[in-house]
Write an enzyme that holds these catalytic residues in place. Structure first.
Site, PDB file in Angstrom:
ATOM      1  N   GLY A  82      46.685  44.335  43.045  1.00 56.03           N
ATOM      2  CA  GLY A  82      46.045  44.161  41.750  1.00 56.03           C
ATOM      3  C   GLY A  82      46.869  44.809  40.651  1.00 56.03           C
ATOM      4  O   GLY A  82      47.288  45.960  40.767  1.00 56.03           O
ATOM      5  N   VAL A  83      47.089  44.059  39.563  1.00 60.61           N
ATOM      6  CA  VAL A  83      47.869  44.585  38.439  1.00 60.61           C
ATOM      7  C   VAL A  83      47.110  44.451  37.121  1.00 60.61           C
ATOM      8  O   VAL A  83      47.698  44.484  36.048  1.00 60.61           O
ATOM      9  CB  VAL A  83      49.236  43.884  38.343  1.00 60.61           C
ATOM     10  CG1 VAL A  83      50.122  44.280  39.513  1.00 60.61           C
ATOM     11  CG2 VAL A  83      49.081  42.363  38.258  1.00 60.61           C
ATOM     12  N   PRO A 118      31.671  59.560  34.808  1.00 59.54           N
ATOM     13  CA  PRO A 118      33.130  59.635  34.962  1.00 59.54           C
ATOM     14  C   PRO A 118      33.495  59.914  36.413  1.00 59.54           C
ATOM     15  O   PRO A 118      32.864  60.741  37.079  1.00 59.54           O
ATOM     16  CB  PRO A 118      33.529  60.798  34.053  1.00 59.54           C
ATOM     17  CG  PRO A 118      32.290  61.610  33.882  1.00 59.54           C
ATOM     18  CD  PRO A 118      31.147  60.649  33.967  1.00 59.54           C
ATOM     19  N   ASP A 142      34.420  52.097  44.698  1.00 60.97           N
ATOM     20  CA  ASP A 142      34.975  51.720  43.395  1.00 60.97           C
ATOM     21  C   ASP A 142      36.429  51.272  43.483  1.00 60.97           C
ATOM     22  O   ASP A 142      37.189  51.392  42.522  1.00 60.97           O
ATOM     23  CB  ASP A 142      34.855  52.881  42.391  1.00 60.97           C
ATOM     24  CG  ASP A 142      33.443  53.432  42.291  1.00 60.97           C
ATOM     25  OD1 ASP A 142      32.527  52.631  42.056  1.00 60.97           O
ATOM     26  OD2 ASP A 142      33.266  54.655  42.472  1.00 60.97           O
ATOM     27  N   GLY A 149      28.291  48.930  42.766  1.00 59.30           N
ATOM     28  CA  GLY A 149      28.612  48.299  41.499  1.00 59.30           C
ATOM     29  C   GLY A 149      29.902  47.522  41.624  1.00 59.30           C
ATOM     30  O   GLY A 149      30.973  48.105  41.751  1.00 59.30           O
ATOM     31  N   HIS A 150      29.822  46.200  41.623  1.00 56.93           N
ATOM     32  CA  HIS A 150      31.003  45.357  41.779  1.00 56.93           C
ATOM     33  C   HIS A 150      31.223  44.568  40.492  1.00 56.93           C
ATOM     34  O   HIS A 150      30.357  43.802  40.072  1.00 56.93           O
ATOM     35  CB  HIS A 150      30.838  44.412  42.969  1.00 56.93           C
ATOM     36  CG  HIS A 150      30.766  45.139  44.276  1.00 56.93           C
ATOM     37  ND1 HIS A 150      30.472  44.518  45.469  1.00 56.93           N
ATOM     38  CD2 HIS A 150      30.950  46.443  44.590  1.00 56.93           C
ATOM     39  CE1 HIS A 150      30.487  45.408  46.453  1.00 56.93           C
ATOM     40  NE2 HIS A 150      30.764  46.583  45.928  1.00 56.93           N
ATOM     41  N   THR A 151      32.375  44.779  39.861  1.00 54.89           N
ATOM     42  CA  THR A 151      32.687  44.147  38.584  1.00 54.89           C
ATOM     43  C   THR A 151      33.622  42.967  38.791  1.00 54.89           C
ATOM     44  O   THR A 151      34.663  43.095  39.434  1.00 54.89           O
ATOM     45  CB  THR A 151      33.362  45.155  37.633  1.00 54.89           C
ATOM     46  OG1 THR A 151      32.483  46.280  37.455  1.00 54.89           O
ATOM     47  CG2 THR A 151      33.640  44.528  36.282  1.00 54.89           C
ATOM     48  N   THR A 204      26.840  58.011  51.400  1.00 58.57           N
ATOM     49  CA  THR A 204      25.714  57.117  51.181  1.00 58.57           C
ATOM     50  C   THR A 204      24.834  57.148  52.431  1.00 58.57           C
ATOM     51  O   THR A 204      25.086  57.925  53.353  1.00 58.57           O
ATOM     52  CB  THR A 204      26.203  55.697  50.837  1.00 58.57           C
ATOM     53  OG1 THR A 204      25.091  54.919  50.367  1.00 58.57           O
ATOM     54  CG2 THR A 204      26.860  55.019  52.035  1.00 58.57           C
ATOM     55  N   GLY A 207      37.535  48.173  43.871  1.00 55.73           N
ATOM     56  CA  GLY A 207      37.773  46.838  43.324  1.00 55.73           C
ATOM     57  C   GLY A 207      37.516  45.732  44.327  1.00 55.73           C
ATOM     58  O   GLY A 207      38.154  44.675  44.274  1.00 55.73           O
ATOM     59  N   LYS A 208      36.572  45.960  45.234  1.00 49.88           N
ATOM     60  CA  LYS A 208      36.255  44.963  46.269  1.00 49.88           C
ATOM     61  C   LYS A 208      35.731  43.666  45.669  1.00 49.88           C
ATOM     62  O   LYS A 208      36.029  42.570  46.148  1.00 49.88           O
ATOM     63  CB  LYS A 208      35.228  45.549  47.244  1.00 49.88           C
ATOM     64  CG  LYS A 208      35.687  46.781  47.980  1.00 49.88           C
ATOM     65  CD  LYS A 208      34.595  47.351  48.885  1.00 49.88           C
ATOM     66  CE  LYS A 208      33.445  47.959  48.106  1.00 49.88           C
ATOM     67  NZ  LYS A 208      33.823  49.163  47.332  1.00 49.88           N
ATOM     68  N   GLY A 209      34.906  43.804  44.623  1.00 46.32           N
ATOM     69  CA  GLY A 209      34.268  42.626  44.045  1.00 46.32           C
ATOM     70  C   GLY A 209      35.261  41.590  43.558  1.00 46.32           C
ATOM     71  O   GLY A 209      35.048  40.391  43.718  1.00 46.32           O
ATOM     72  N   LYS A 210      36.349  42.048  42.957  1.00 40.12           N
ATOM     73  CA  LYS A 210      37.360  41.111  42.449  1.00 40.12           C
ATOM     74  C   LYS A 210      37.959  40.282  43.574  1.00 40.12           C
ATOM     75  O   LYS A 210      38.074  39.057  43.456  1.00 40.12           O
ATOM     76  CB  LYS A 210      38.459  41.891  41.720  1.00 40.12           C
ATOM     77  CG  LYS A 210      39.634  41.033  41.282  1.00 40.12           C
ATOM     78  CD  LYS A 210      40.686  41.862  40.563  1.00 40.12           C
ATOM     79  CE  LYS A 210      41.952  41.062  40.301  1.00 40.12           C
ATOM     80  NZ  LYS A 210      42.963  41.834  39.556  1.00 40.12           N
ATOM     81  N   GLN A 260      29.957  50.249  48.808  1.00 36.07           N
ATOM     82  CA  GLN A 260      30.519  51.596  48.953  1.00 36.07           C
ATOM     83  C   GLN A 260      31.839  51.538  49.754  1.00 36.07           C
ATOM     84  O   GLN A 260      32.573  50.600  49.609  1.00 36.07           O
ATOM     85  CB  GLN A 260      29.506  52.559  49.579  1.00 36.07           C
ATOM     86  CG  GLN A 260      28.294  52.843  48.711  1.00 36.07           C
ATOM     87  CD  GLN A 260      27.222  51.764  48.813  1.00 36.07           C
ATOM     88  OE1 GLN A 260      26.887  51.283  49.893  1.00 36.07           O
ATOM     89  NE2 GLN A 260      26.689  51.362  47.693  1.00 36.07           N
TER      90      GLN A 260
END
Length: 513
Positions: free
Chosen positions: A502-503, A392, A101, A128-130, A327, A103-106, A312
Site C-alpha cells: 500500500g502506498v 490517537p 488498524d 473499524g475498517h475504512t 480483544t 488496513g485490512k478493509g482496503k 482486530q
C-alpha cells in the site's frame, strides 16, 4: 547496522526534524478515472484484452469505449491486477498481523471483486475498517463486511460476530443513503450473539473499576457480550423470532448487571423501553437473518469464492495476544472456523496485513514504541486516529519478532505491507529484529509474560530511507531502490513474500508484487 534500545522509549530514532510524507490530497476525478480504468476498478465495464477495442461506430467516442481502450492498452503492456487476484484460492482470508488498524478493509474491498461472498467471522462494532469508492468517497465500516461496495458480492455477518443492532442499522442506512444497495446482499447469522446497550454500560463500569489498570477498551460492550455468551446467558439473533421468551432473557442481563455493580440502578421501566426497541429491531432485521453456516458451506460446494475478513488482529487475540490487553475473540486463523462454521481443510490462502511500521490503541506493552516528535509526526502522516473511537494511536517501528510470531500462528501465505508511503522522506528507518532480556540474553520467542515483554530491549537494524514521494507509483520496479530494499528485508526476516504494497489510502494506491 544493528543498534539496541529498550522498550521504554530509548529505541534509536531518525532525527525528529525529518518530515514524513503526508499524502492527504486525493487526485482529481479525471486522474482517478484514468487509474481506475487501467486497474480494472470500473466494475460496470468488461475487460477487453486486445490492443484495440472492438466497438461499434456509433459508440466509438463514448466514455465506455475510452475506458475499454485504456484498459486494453494497459493489459497489452503490463497485464491486469486480476491476474494476481485470480490466482488466489476459493476460500481466502485477510487477517491482521499486529495490534489492528493495519488496513485490512482496503485489501478486502479490492479483492472482493474476485469473490462471491465476503464474510466477517468475529469481533463487533469495535472493528473499524475504512474503504474508499471509485470517487474517493470514504466509508467507515464496523459490522458490515468491507466487500459491500462490490455489488456482486453477498456480505455475511457470521456467528462469531457480536451484533449491536442500532449500530448495524446505522451502517445500513448510511450505505443506502450513499447509493450502496444492501437489500438481499447482507446476511446476519441466526447464531450470532446480540450486543445490548447494557453490555456497553457494563463495559464502562468495568473499566472504571480497574482504575489505573484499565485495559483501554473501546467501551463498545464487546467483552461483556462475549462474557454473556461464555456463561450461557447470551441472547442470539435467532431469539428475536421468539418475542414471548425474549423479555425474560433480557431481564436476566439487567439483573446480572444490577447485582454486580452497585452504581447501576435497574427498574422495570428500563426493560419495558428496551423491549419496545427490540420489537421494531426484530421486524426490521428479519429479512437479513439466515443460517449462514449452511449458506457458507453450500456456497463452497457450489464452487463460489469466499473471502473472509478478520476483525482486530493477532496481537489482540484473546489467546495469543498481549493478554489481558486484548480483544475478547479469536482474531487469528482459528476464529475463521469457529466464527463461520467452515472446516479448516477448506481454507486456502491466508493473507496477513501489516503496516510498514506498528501502531496500537489502548494500554499494554509495545516494544518498538516511539515517543516525542517523531511519534507525533508518524501519527499525523499516517492519520493514526481510531476509526471507531477517534483515539490517537501509539506509533512505533515495525516489530519483526511480533510479525514472525503472528505468521507462525496463522500460517500466512503472503503479506500485504501497508502505508509504505508514510515512511517516505525519513533518512533512515529502524526494523526491530530481536528481543533481549535484562541480562542481555536473546529471547527466542514472543513472551507471554507481560513483565518480561515490558522490559525487553529491542535490537534494531537500520535501513536507509528513500526520501521521496512514492504515493503515485504503481509498479514495484518503479519504487526507489531503498524502498524495495526495505520491503525485501522484511520478506527475508519474516520468511514470507510481500504480495501487496500500500502506498496511499485510495483503492488505486496498491502495488501488486
Amino acid at each position: 547496522m544493528e543498534l539496541t534500545g529498550s522498550t521504554l522509549g530509548r529505541a534509536p530514532m531518525a532525527p525528529s526534524s525529518a518530515k514524513l510524507c503526508h499524502n492527504t490530497a486525493l487526485s482529481t476525478k479525471t486522474a482517478h478515472a484514468m487509474r481506475f480504468a487501467k486497474l480494472g476498478f470500473l466494475q460496470s465495464m468488461d475487460f477487453v484484452a486486445v490492443s484495440k477495442p472492438k466497438c461499434c461506430a456509433a459508440h466509438r467516442s463514448s466514455a465506455k469505449c475510452l475506458v475499454k481502450a485504456l484498459q486494453s492498452e494497459t493489459l497489452a503492456k503490463e497485464g491486469t491486477v486480476d491476474d494476481v487476484y485470480g490466482g488466489l484460492s476459493q476460500v481466502c482470508a485477510v487477517l491482521g498481523t499486529q495490534w489492528g488498524d493495519e488496513g485490512k478493509g482496503k485489501l478486502v474491498d479490492i479483492l472482493s471483486r474476485s469473490y462471491d461472498v465476503v464474510a466477517r467471522c468475529q469481533g463487533g462494532s469495535n472493528a473499524g475498517h475504512t474503504i474508499y469508492d471509485n470517487d474517493g468517497k470514504k466509508y467507515a465500516l464496523h459490522l458490515v463486511p468491507s466487500g459491500i461496495l462490490n455489488q456482486n458480492a453477498t456480505c455475511v455477518v457470521g456467528n462469531g460476530v457480536v451484533v449491536h443492532l442500532p449500530s448495524f442499522f446505522q451502517e445500513i442506512d448510511n450505505l443506502e443513503f450513499n447509493g450502496v444497495s444492501c437489500q438481499g446482499r447482507v446476511l446476519v447469522s441466526d447464531r450470532a450473539h446480540l450486543l445490548f446497550d447494557i453490555h456497553r454500560t457494563v463495559d464502562g463500569l468495568r473499566e472504571e473499576e480497574l482504575g489505573g489498570s484499565k485495559i483501554g477498551t473501546t467501551k463498545r460492550g464487546i467483552g461483556p457480550c462475549y462474557a454473556s455468551k461464555a456463561i450461557r446467558n447470551g441472547i442470539r439473533v435467532g431469539d428475536l423470532r421468539h418475542m414471548d421468551t425474549l423479555r425474560d432473557k433480557v431481564d436476566v442481563l439487567f439483573q446480572d448487571a444490577a447485582s454486580r455493580f452497585k452504581g447501576f440502578v435497574y427498574e422495570k421501566s428500563i426493560l419495558n423501553a428496551e423491549m419496545e426497541h427490540y420489537k421494531s429491531y426484530a421486524e426490521r432485521l428479519e429479512p437479513y437473518i439466515a443460517d449462514t453456516v449452511q449458506y457458507i458451506n453450500m456456497a463452497y460446494l457450489e464452487q463460489k469464492k469466499i473471502l473472509v475478513e478478520g476483525g482486530q488482529a493477532t496481537m489482540l487475540d484473546v489467546d495469543f495476544g498481549t493478554y489481558p490487553f486484548v480483544t475478547s475473540s479469536n482474531a487469528s486463523v482459528g476464529g475463521i472456523c469457529t466464527g463461520l462454521g467452515i472446516a479448516p481443510k477448506r481454507l486456502g490462502d491466508i493473507i496477513g496485513v501489516a503496516k510498514a511500521y506498528t501502531t496500537r490503541v489502548g494500554a499494554g506493552p509495545f516494544p518498538t514504541e516511539l515517543f516525542g516528535q517523531l511519534a507525533d509526526d508518524l501519527r499525523t502522516a499516517g492519520h493514526e486516529f481510531g476509526t471507531t473511537t477517534g483515539r490517537p494511536r501509539r506509533c512505533g517501528w515495525i516489530d519483526i519478532v511480533a510479525l514472525k510470531y503472528s505468521s507462525e500462528i496463522n500460517g500466512f501465505s503472503a503479506l500485504n505491507l501497508t502505508k509504505l508511503d508514510v515512511l517516505s522522506n525519513l533518512p533512515y528507518i529502524n526494523v526491530g529484529v530481536s528481543y533481549k532480556g535484562q541480562a542481555g540474553d536473546l529471547i527466542s520467542s514472543f513472551p507471554a509474560d507481560l513483565d518480561v515483554l515490558g522490559q525487553v530491549e529491542v535490537a534494531y537494524e537500520v535501513i536507509p530511507g528513500w526520501q521521496s514521494d512514492i504515493s503515485l507509483i504503481r509498479k514495484y520496479e518503479d519504487l526507489p531502490t531503498a524502498a524495495r530494499a526495505y520491503v525485501e528485508r522484511v520478506e527475508t526476516l519474516v520468511g514470507l513474500p510481500v504480495k501487496f504494497i500500500g502506498v496511499g489510502p485510495g483503492r488505486e494506491a496498491l502495488i501488486c508484487k
